[in-house]
Design a protein around this motif. Structure first.
Motif, PDB file in Angstrom:
ATOM      1  N   LYS A   1     -51.961 -44.733 -17.501  1.00 23.03           N
ATOM      2  CA  LYS A   1     -51.404 -43.374 -17.581  1.00 23.03           C
ATOM      3  C   LYS A   1     -50.743 -43.029 -18.926  1.00 23.03           C
ATOM      4  O   LYS A   1     -50.923 -41.907 -19.428  1.00 23.03           O
ATOM      5  N   PRO A   2     -49.987 -43.963 -19.533  1.00 22.86           N
ATOM      6  CA  PRO A   2     -49.312 -43.611 -20.802  1.00 22.86           C
ATOM      7  C   PRO A   2     -50.273 -43.254 -21.942  1.00 22.86           C
ATOM      8  O   PRO A   2     -49.861 -42.693 -22.953  1.00 22.86           O
ATOM      9  N   LYS A   3     -51.540 -43.577 -21.791  1.00 22.39           N
ATOM     10  CA  LYS A   3     -52.519 -43.207 -22.833  1.00 22.39           C
ATOM     11  C   LYS A   3     -52.718 -41.684 -22.879  1.00 22.39           C
ATOM     12  O   LYS A   3     -53.176 -41.130 -23.871  1.00 22.39           O
ATOM     13  N   TRP A   4     -52.400 -41.017 -21.777  1.00 20.61           N
ATOM     14  CA  TRP A   4     -52.546 -39.556 -21.735  1.00 20.61           C
ATOM     15  C   TRP A   4     -51.379 -38.870 -22.427  1.00 20.61           C
ATOM     16  O   TRP A   4     -50.236 -39.277 -22.258  1.00 20.61           O
ATOM     17  N   THR A   5     -51.661 -37.825 -23.199  1.00 21.07           N
ATOM     18  CA  THR A   5     -50.615 -36.925 -23.692  1.00 21.07           C
ATOM     19  C   THR A   5     -50.743 -35.639 -22.902  1.00 21.07           C
ATOM     20  O   THR A   5     -51.822 -35.026 -22.883  1.00 21.07           O
ATOM     21  N   GLN A   6     -49.676 -35.270 -22.241  1.00 18.52           N
ATOM     22  CA  GLN A   6     -49.725 -34.041 -21.419  1.00 18.52           C
ATOM     23  C   GLN A   6     -49.283 -32.849 -22.259  1.00 18.52           C
ATOM     24  O   GLN A   6     -48.178 -32.844 -22.802  1.00 18.52           O
ATOM     25  N   LEU A   7     -50.132 -31.851 -22.405  1.00 21.47           N
ATOM     26  CA  LEU A   7     -49.744 -30.623 -23.088  1.00 21.47           C
ATOM     27  C   LEU A   7     -49.490 -29.565 -22.023  1.00 21.47           C
ATOM     28  O   LEU A   7     -49.678 -29.817 -20.827  1.00 21.47           O
ATOM     29  N   LEU A   8     -49.100 -28.364 -22.472  1.00 23.63           N
ATOM     30  CA  LEU A   8     -48.802 -27.323 -21.483  1.00 23.63           C
ATOM     31  C   LEU A   8     -49.992 -26.992 -20.600  1.00 23.63           C
ATOM     32  O   LEU A   8     -49.876 -26.816 -19.399  1.00 23.63           O
ATOM     33  N   ASN A   9     -51.169 -26.947 -21.225  1.00 25.82           N
ATOM     34  CA  ASN A   9     -52.325 -26.461 -20.461  1.00 25.82           C
ATOM     35  C   ASN A   9     -53.510 -27.423 -20.449  1.00 25.82           C
ATOM     36  O   ASN A   9     -54.632 -27.024 -20.148  1.00 25.82           O
ATOM     37  N   ARG A  10     -53.312 -28.690 -20.814  1.00 26.95           N
ATOM     38  CA  ARG A  10     -54.377 -29.685 -20.703  1.00 26.95           C
ATOM     39  C   ARG A  10     -53.808 -31.062 -21.023  1.00 26.95           C
ATOM     40  O   ARG A  10     -52.658 -31.158 -21.476  1.00 26.95           O
TER      41      ARG A  10
END
Ligand SMILES: O=C(O)CCC(=O)C(=O)O
Length: 239
Positions: free
Chosen positions: A60-69
């Motif tokens: 999971k930490p490999k993901w960067t969460q942005l506002l819309n993706r």
């Protein structure tokens, strides 16, 4: 049985790459006054499914969460002071190698992949990719189609600027270079469906034949944007 399928798949990939290396020009979009290639079925369905599975299999930490993706950076995080180069796993390196074999970057070797995940209804604001990258964008689409819009960049950006829309089918490759990289904004509307129109710059180059007015419902799309980051470093930079 599995071995037969694997050999069949390797053979198909070999055919696709051979065709592209010999005939790239036939994929150039003559409807656009710049250098854009659209290649349907660049990867096989087996590869598409495997890529999606791998992307969702990372911690999971490999993901960067942005506002819309959400997104994953592979190869490092591009930075004006230089990207700290990180090893790229073999399952992604394979696609960097395929792009490299098309020799699109004046001898520069692609060294970065950005994986973007768009749920149906998500998009990306119009933008240019800027000076952090060599001016060639190559994007593989997995899981869903989308429509990407390119709008001429002007000083007082209005609604009436020159605009080109391209249908990106799943498994396709889009290549954008030169003036289209530097002087056009690209963006994807945050909608759940797209309507097919004859105005699509690649209407006649798609893998399927669509009816004008047909509605294409979006699914979750993973895009892999493969680029060359010229400035890299192995030293950790203070930010
Ligand atoms: O997902 C795409 O096709 C476009 C991605 C993009 O424009 C970006 O990440 O800068």
């Amino acid at each position: 049985m599995q071995l037969d399928e694997d050999i069949g798949s390797i053979h198909l990939v070999h055919q696709i790459m051979k065709d592209l290396m010999e005939n790239l020009q036939k994929y150039k979009l003559s409807t656009i006054p710049s250098t854009v290639y659209y290649i349907p079925e660049f990867i096989t369905e087996t590869e598409e499914n495997a890529l999606i599975a791998r992307i969702y299999d990372v911690p999971k930490p490999k993901w960067t969460q942005l506002l819309n993706r959400r997104l994953q950076n592979w190869g490092g995080i591009p930075h004006p002071k230089g990207m700290i180069a990180e090893p790229i796993p073999d399952w992604l390196q394979e696609y960097l190698n395929r792009i490299n074999s098309l020799d699109l970057m004046n001898g520069k070797v692609p060294n970065h992949i950005l994986a973007n995940e768009y749920l149906s209804g998500q998009g990306i604001m119009p933008h240019t990719d800027g000076p952090l990258f060599y001016p060639t964008i190559t994007t593989v689409s997995c899981g869903s189609h989308t429509v990407i819009h390119f709008t001429k960049k002007t000083e007082n950006q209005t609604e009436n600027e020159e605009k080109h829309s391209i249908l990106l089918e799943k498994r396709s490759l889009l290549i954008v270079q030169d003036d289209f990289y530097e002087n056009y904004l690209h963006g994807i509307d945050d909608v759940t469906a797209d309507s097919v129109s004859q105005d699509l710059a690649n209407f006649h180059k798609c893998s399927e034949s669509y009816e004008i007015g047909q509605t294409l419902k979006r699914q979750t799309r993973i895009s892999l944007t493969i680029r060359h980051v010229p400035k890299t470093t192995r030293i950790k930079i203070k930010t």
